[in-house]
Scaffold this motif. Structure first.
Motif, PDB file in Angstrom:
ATOM      1  N   GLY A   1       2.388  -0.200 -16.115  1.00 22.48           N
ATOM      2  CA  GLY A   1       1.125   0.482 -16.382  1.00 22.48           C
ATOM      3  C   GLY A   1       1.338   1.928 -16.747  1.00 22.48           C
ATOM      4  O   GLY A   1       2.391   2.515 -16.464  1.00 22.48           O
ATOM      5  N   GLU A   2       0.320   2.489 -17.374  1.00 23.16           N
ATOM      6  CA  GLU A   2       0.361   3.909 -17.722  1.00 23.16           C
ATOM      7  C   GLU A   2       0.138   4.751 -16.466  1.00 23.16           C
ATOM      8  O   GLU A   2      -0.174   4.236 -15.387  1.00 23.16           O
ATOM      9  CB  GLU A   2      -0.734   4.220 -18.761  1.00 23.16           C
ATOM     10  CG  GLU A   2      -0.753   3.301 -19.970  1.00 23.16           C
ATOM     11  CD  GLU A   2       0.450   3.451 -20.874  1.00 23.16           C
ATOM     12  OE1 GLU A   2       1.304   4.332 -20.607  1.00 23.16           O
ATOM     13  OE2 GLU A   2       0.561   2.681 -21.852  1.00 23.16           O
ATOM     14  N   ASN A   3       0.310   6.060 -16.610  1.00 23.32           N
ATOM     15  CA  ASN A   3       0.034   6.959 -15.491  1.00 23.32           C
ATOM     16  C   ASN A   3      -1.385   6.742 -14.978  1.00 23.32           C
ATOM     17  O   ASN A   3      -2.346   6.747 -15.755  1.00 23.32           O
ATOM     18  CB  ASN A   3       0.179   8.414 -15.935  1.00 23.32           C
ATOM     19  CG  ASN A   3       1.626   8.825 -16.141  1.00 23.32           C
ATOM     20  OD1 ASN A   3       2.548   8.061 -15.866  1.00 23.32           O
ATOM     21  ND2 ASN A   3       1.836  10.043 -16.606  1.00 23.32           N
ATOM     22  N   SER A   4      -1.515   6.563 -13.678  1.00 28.12           N
ATOM     23  CA  SER A   4      -2.817   6.364 -13.059  1.00 28.12           C
ATOM     24  C   SER A   4      -2.663   6.529 -11.560  1.00 28.12           C
ATOM     25  O   SER A   4      -1.544   6.462 -11.031  1.00 28.12           O
ATOM     26  CB  SER A   4      -3.369   4.967 -13.364  1.00 28.12           C
ATOM     27  OG  SER A   4      -2.632   3.992 -12.645  1.00 28.12           O
ATOM     28  N   PRO A   5      -3.768   6.700 -10.833  1.00 28.46           N
ATOM     29  CA  PRO A   5      -3.669   6.747  -9.366  1.00 28.46           C
ATOM     30  C   PRO A   5      -3.061   5.474  -8.792  1.00 28.46           C
ATOM     31  O   PRO A   5      -2.330   5.526  -7.794  1.00 28.46           O
ATOM     32  CB  PRO A   5      -5.126   6.924  -8.924  1.00 28.46           C
ATOM     33  CG  PRO A   5      -5.784   7.624 -10.066  1.00 28.46           C
ATOM     34  CD  PRO A   5      -5.129   7.033 -11.289  1.00 28.46           C
ATOM     35  N   GLN A   6      -3.335   4.306  -9.416  1.00 33.45           N
ATOM     36  CA  GLN A   6      -2.813   3.068  -8.853  1.00 33.45           C
ATOM     37  C   GLN A   6      -1.297   2.975  -8.955  1.00 33.45           C
ATOM     38  O   GLN A   6      -0.656   2.320  -8.128  1.00 33.45           O
ATOM     39  CB  GLN A   6      -3.496   1.860  -9.493  1.00 33.45           C
ATOM     40  CG  GLN A   6      -4.947   1.713  -9.034  1.00 33.45           C
ATOM     41  CD  GLN A   6      -5.492   0.309  -9.140  1.00 33.45           C
ATOM     42  OE1 GLN A   6      -5.202  -0.427 -10.072  1.00 33.45           O
ATOM     43  NE2 GLN A   6      -6.320  -0.065  -8.152  1.00 33.45           N
ATOM     44  N   PHE A   7      -0.700   3.619  -9.929  1.00 26.74           N
ATOM     45  CA  PHE A   7       0.765   3.687  -9.994  1.00 26.74           C
ATOM     46  C   PHE A   7       1.304   4.255  -8.684  1.00 26.74           C
ATOM     47  O   PHE A   7       2.216   3.689  -8.064  1.00 26.74           O
ATOM     48  CB  PHE A   7       1.190   4.559 -11.183  1.00 26.74           C
ATOM     49  CG  PHE A   7       2.686   4.638 -11.400  1.00 26.74           C
ATOM     50  CD1 PHE A   7       3.276   3.953 -12.448  1.00 26.74           C
ATOM     51  CD2 PHE A   7       3.498   5.412 -10.578  1.00 26.74           C
ATOM     52  CE1 PHE A   7       4.659   4.035 -12.669  1.00 26.74           C
ATOM     53  CE2 PHE A   7       4.871   5.493 -10.785  1.00 26.74           C
ATOM     54  CZ  PHE A   7       5.445   4.803 -11.827  1.00 26.74           C
ATOM     55  N   LEU A   8       0.731   5.375  -8.250  1.00 25.10           N
ATOM     56  CA  LEU A   8       1.196   6.025  -7.019  1.00 25.10           C
ATOM     57  C   LEU A   8       0.775   5.257  -5.775  1.00 25.10           C
ATOM     58  O   LEU A   8       1.512   5.219  -4.782  1.00 25.10           O
ATOM     59  CB  LEU A   8       0.689   7.463  -6.976  1.00 25.10           C
ATOM     60  CG  LEU A   8       1.264   8.372  -8.074  1.00 25.10           C
ATOM     61  CD1 LEU A   8       0.532   9.701  -8.126  1.00 25.10           C
ATOM     62  CD2 LEU A   8       2.754   8.606  -7.857  1.00 25.10           C
ATOM     63  N   GLN A   9      -0.392   4.648  -5.809  1.00 17.11           N
ATOM     64  CA  GLN A   9      -0.826   3.828  -4.674  1.00 17.11           C
ATOM     65  C   GLN A   9       0.159   2.685  -4.428  1.00 17.11           C
ATOM     66  O   GLN A   9       0.512   2.392  -3.279  1.00 17.11           O
ATOM     67  CB  GLN A   9      -2.224   3.267  -4.934  1.00 17.11           C
ATOM     68  CG  GLN A   9      -3.330   4.305  -4.950  1.00 17.11           C
ATOM     69  CD  GLN A   9      -4.623   3.755  -5.534  1.00 17.11           C
ATOM     70  OE1 GLN A   9      -4.778   2.546  -5.719  1.00 17.11           O
ATOM     71  NE2 GLN A   9      -5.561   4.640  -5.850  1.00 17.11           N
ATOM     72  N   VAL A  10       0.602   2.038  -5.511  1.00 17.28           N
ATOM     73  CA  VAL A  10       1.543   0.926  -5.367  1.00 17.28           C
ATOM     74  C   VAL A  10       2.903   1.432  -4.912  1.00 17.28           C
ATOM     75  O   VAL A  10       3.541   0.824  -4.033  1.00 17.28           O
ATOM     76  CB  VAL A  10       1.648   0.137  -6.682  1.00 17.28           C
ATOM     77  CG1 VAL A  10       2.720  -0.950  -6.573  1.00 17.28           C
ATOM     78  CG2 VAL A  10       0.305  -0.490  -7.037  1.00 17.28           C
ATOM     79  N   LEU A  11       3.377   2.524  -5.493  1.00 21.68           N
ATOM     80  CA  LEU A  11       4.661   3.095  -5.077  1.00 21.68           C
ATOM     81  C   LEU A  11       4.681   3.372  -3.574  1.00 21.68           C
ATOM     82  O   LEU A  11       5.586   2.927  -2.854  1.00 21.68           O
ATOM     83  CB  LEU A  11       4.931   4.387  -5.854  1.00 21.68           C
ATOM     84  CG  LEU A  11       6.038   5.297  -5.310  1.00 21.68           C
ATOM     85  CD1 LEU A  11       7.390   4.611  -5.388  1.00 21.68           C
ATOM     86  CD2 LEU A  11       6.072   6.630  -6.061  1.00 21.68           C
ATOM     87  N   PHE A  12       3.677   4.101  -3.083  1.00 23.12           N
ATOM     88  CA  PHE A  12       3.674   4.497  -1.684  1.00 23.12           C
ATOM     89  C   PHE A  12       3.249   3.350  -0.766  1.00 23.12           C
ATOM     90  O   PHE A  12       3.690   3.287   0.392  1.00 23.12           O
ATOM     91  CB  PHE A  12       2.787   5.724  -1.484  1.00 23.12           C
ATOM     92  CG  PHE A  12       3.412   6.990  -1.983  1.00 23.12           C
ATOM     93  CD1 PHE A  12       4.414   7.617  -1.258  1.00 23.12           C
ATOM     94  CD2 PHE A  12       3.015   7.563  -3.187  1.00 23.12           C
ATOM     95  CE1 PHE A  12       5.009   8.782  -1.720  1.00 23.12           C
ATOM     96  CE2 PHE A  12       3.597   8.731  -3.654  1.00 23.12           C
ATOM     97  CZ  PHE A  12       4.598   9.345  -2.920  1.00 23.12           C
ATOM     98  N   GLY A  13       2.415   2.445  -1.274  1.00 22.81           N
ATOM     99  CA  GLY A  13       2.068   1.273  -0.480  1.00 22.81           C
ATOM    100  C   GLY A  13       3.272   0.376  -0.264  1.00 22.81           C
ATOM    101  O   GLY A  13       3.527  -0.102   0.851  1.00 22.81           O
ATOM    102  N   ALA A  14       4.040   0.135  -1.330  1.00 26.69           N
ATOM    103  CA  ALA A  14       5.263  -0.660  -1.200  1.00 26.69           C
ATOM    104  C   ALA A  14       6.243   0.011  -0.253  1.00 26.69           C
ATOM    105  O   ALA A  14       6.904  -0.656   0.559  1.00 26.69           O
ATOM    106  CB  ALA A  14       5.897  -0.864  -2.576  1.00 26.69           C
ATOM    107  N   ALA A  15       6.336   1.342  -0.339  1.00 28.82           N
ATOM    108  CA  ALA A  15       7.277   2.077   0.507  1.00 28.82           C
ATOM    109  C   ALA A  15       6.953   1.920   1.994  1.00 28.82           C
ATOM    110  O   ALA A  15       7.846   1.923   2.840  1.00 28.82           O
ATOM    111  CB  ALA A  15       7.282   3.553   0.120  1.00 28.82           C
ATOM    112  N   GLN A  16       5.670   1.773   2.325  1.00 33.53           N
ATOM    113  CA  GLN A  16       5.288   1.622   3.734  1.00 33.53           C
ATOM    114  C   GLN A  16       5.878   0.364   4.356  1.00 33.53           C
ATOM    115  O   GLN A  16       6.251   0.365   5.540  1.00 33.53           O
ATOM    116  CB  GLN A  16       3.761   1.578   3.866  1.00 33.53           C
ATOM    117  CG  GLN A  16       3.081   2.910   3.673  1.00 33.53           C
ATOM    118  CD  GLN A  16       1.607   2.843   4.022  1.00 33.53           C
ATOM    119  OE1 GLN A  16       1.210   2.070   4.888  1.00 33.53           O
ATOM    120  NE2 GLN A  16       0.800   3.647   3.358  1.00 33.53           N
TER     121      GLN A  16
END
Length: 508
Positions: free
Chosen positions: A61-76
């Motif tokens: 996906g392109e740059n978006s809030p969900q990109f970061l949500q998935v990154l940090f959600g997966a990291a948890q």
């Protein structure tokens, strides 16, 4: 259990600065509380679908809030984030999805068709589109709302993998560089120290975060420090200028091409750039004409050198040294070391060209599933062998002399010739091929294919590009195809690509 990696960052920011704007996206302002809450819900979605520590979660996906949500959600939950270059063709996406062993894929709907061959060929158990989705296929936003119950915070150390980011392949297939939580944390700390990233920073993200430079040196340092990210889906020079003025942007990173396009835009002279304090440029050296254009507006650049395997920063050149050390990529970053070795692995005196070797907590542990390639990439005492040639001047500043791997950097995108050459060799009538980077006013470099053909064969640029289109990303397609009678070769028979670059670079 305790998460010592990226997974705790947003929870800590929610505690310390809940109402501070974390992200500006279009007209939306998202606070640290809101982005942290959203990452929690993404983690729950993944957890309740069986994703566990060590599983890979791919994202297209392109740059978006969900990109970061998935990154940090997966990291948890200790999952490994695999960002996929949105410009890749379907076969390239398939390689990334299958090689990474991704168990879940989250993607923008526009990329679903291109990704499906990889989904069918790989181990992916869950495909989730971003946003609302459809009635038959609820998107991530809906699933975040409907998923009940929480998730277990994984026991994650800095040595655990956080991401697999694919580099362009030198032998035809991209390799997945495994970046640990520690690699990305220390890379962010290096940036905060060397570029003086501040809590009040407003950073405009015009480069795609699936690239390690935008992620590791742009988004993550700003979030770790508590700054604000202004996210853009794609780069447009006029819009970028407008956003700088509208939001009072203080920090901007890009490649020479993006900075040139902004300076060439009709709104350049009239845009208020007074808030800009930090400009960082990578990918290739900043041409003098761009330095001049920005210095006329009171702005100067930090430049640097690095690669995916170093998360990505290795060296940086401070703005005050731009003219004095023009052509240099600077000094090693704070927690990183650089040395120069000869072909035997022995250290060489300053001023002598050799292979650049790098050490530090930002250096990756190896390539996913490729132990032999990993072993070849490190010295016996653990330094990463970059494959690039350079030298240190008397003051310790690094200069790049050449690239052993013949990588082409076009508009900030890394292109490896072998990948293109392997496909061109399959074209009927072509007997030999060498792909080289030729200087280009706009993109820095563009790939040209120099070919030899069998008697009676006719080959032109359009036919070669047509053969490759849909198999390779379009930025990898040769901009020109030149037919020669024979290649210049070394005594051992290897094609002398430097001679081809010199010959055709003059005629470009």
């Amino acid at each position: 259990m305790r998460n010592r990696g990226l997974g705790f960052w947003l929870a800590k920011r929610r505690l310390k600065n809940p109402d501070k704007p974390a992200i500006v996206f279009d007209e939306d302002v998202i606070t640290y509380r809101e982005i942290a809450d959203a990452a929690d819900r993404v983690a729950a979605v993944l957890w309740h679908r069986g994703i566990r520590k060590g599983d890979s979660v791919a994202y297209i996906g392109e740059n978006s809030p969900q990109f970061l949500q998935v990154l940090f959600g997966a990291a948890q939950i200790g999952a490994v984030f695999v960002p996929v270059n949105t410009r890749l063709a379907a076969p390239e996406i398939t390689h990334v999805l299958t090689d990474s062993g991704a168990r879940a894929l989250i993607l923008d709907l526009d990329f679903l068709e291109r990704a499906m061959p990889g989904v069918e060929a790989g181990r992916i158990a869950h495909v989730i589109v971003t946003g609302e989705g459809t009635a038959d296929n609820p998107g991530l936003t809906v699933q975040m709302t409907e998923t009940t119950g929480g998730h277990t915070i994984a026991d994650v150390t800095l040595d655990d993998p956080a991401a697999i980011i694919y580099t362009s392949g030198t032998t035809g297939k991209p390799k997945g560089a495994v970046l640990t939580n520690g690699n990305l944390t220390w890379a962010a700390i290096n940036c905060i120290i060397d570029y003086d990233v501040a809590f009040a920073e407003k950073s405009l993200m015009i480069s795609p975060m699936f690239h390690v430079a935008a992620l590791g040196m742009g988004a993550l340092p700003a979030i770790l420090k508590g700054g604000t990210l202004v996210l853009e889906k794609a780069f447009d020079p006029g819009r970028a200028l407008a956003l700088i003025q509208r939001h009072g942007i203080t920090m901007l990173a890009g490649v020479p091409t993006t900075f040139q396009m902004m300076a060439d835009h009709p709104d350049w002279a009239s845009t208020d750039l007074s808030t800009l304090e930090k400009l960082t440029c990578g990918g290739s050296a900043v041409p003098t004409r761009i330095l001049n254009a920005y210095e006329e507006r009171g702005l100067s650049f930090s430049q640097g050198y690095g690669m995916t395997e170093t998360s990505p920063g290795a060296t940086g050149l401070a703005p005050e040294k731009t003219r004095e050390k023009q052509g240099s990529v600077g000094l090693p970053q704070f927690f990183t070391e650089v040395r120069i070795a000869d072909e035997n692995g022995d250290m060489v005196p300053r001023g002598t060209v050799g292979e650049i070797e790098i050490s530090g907590p930002n250096v990756f542990p190896g390539y996913h599933g490729l132990p032999e390639a990993t072993a070849k990439s490190f010295t016996d005492d653990g330094w990463f062998r970059s494959g690039d040639l350079g030298y240190l001047d008397p003051d310790g500043f690094l200069y790049i002399a050449d690239r052993l791997k013949d990588m082409i950097i076009s508009g900030g995108e890394n292109i490896y010739p072998a990948e293109i050459e392997n496909l061109i060799n399959d074209i009927e009538g072509i007997s030999g091929v060498a792909v080289v980077g030729i200087p280009d006013e706009r993109w820095g470099e563009v790939p040209w294919a120099v070919v030899t053909v069998r008697e009676g064969t006719e080959v032109d640029t359009e036919s070669v590009r047509e053969h490759l289109d849909g198999v390779l990303a379009r930025y990898k397609l040769p901009k020109n195809v030149v037919v020669v009678e024979d290649f210049p070769r070394t005594a051992s028979g290897k094609i002398r690509k430097a001679d081809l670059r010199a010959r055709f670079g003059r005629s470009s």
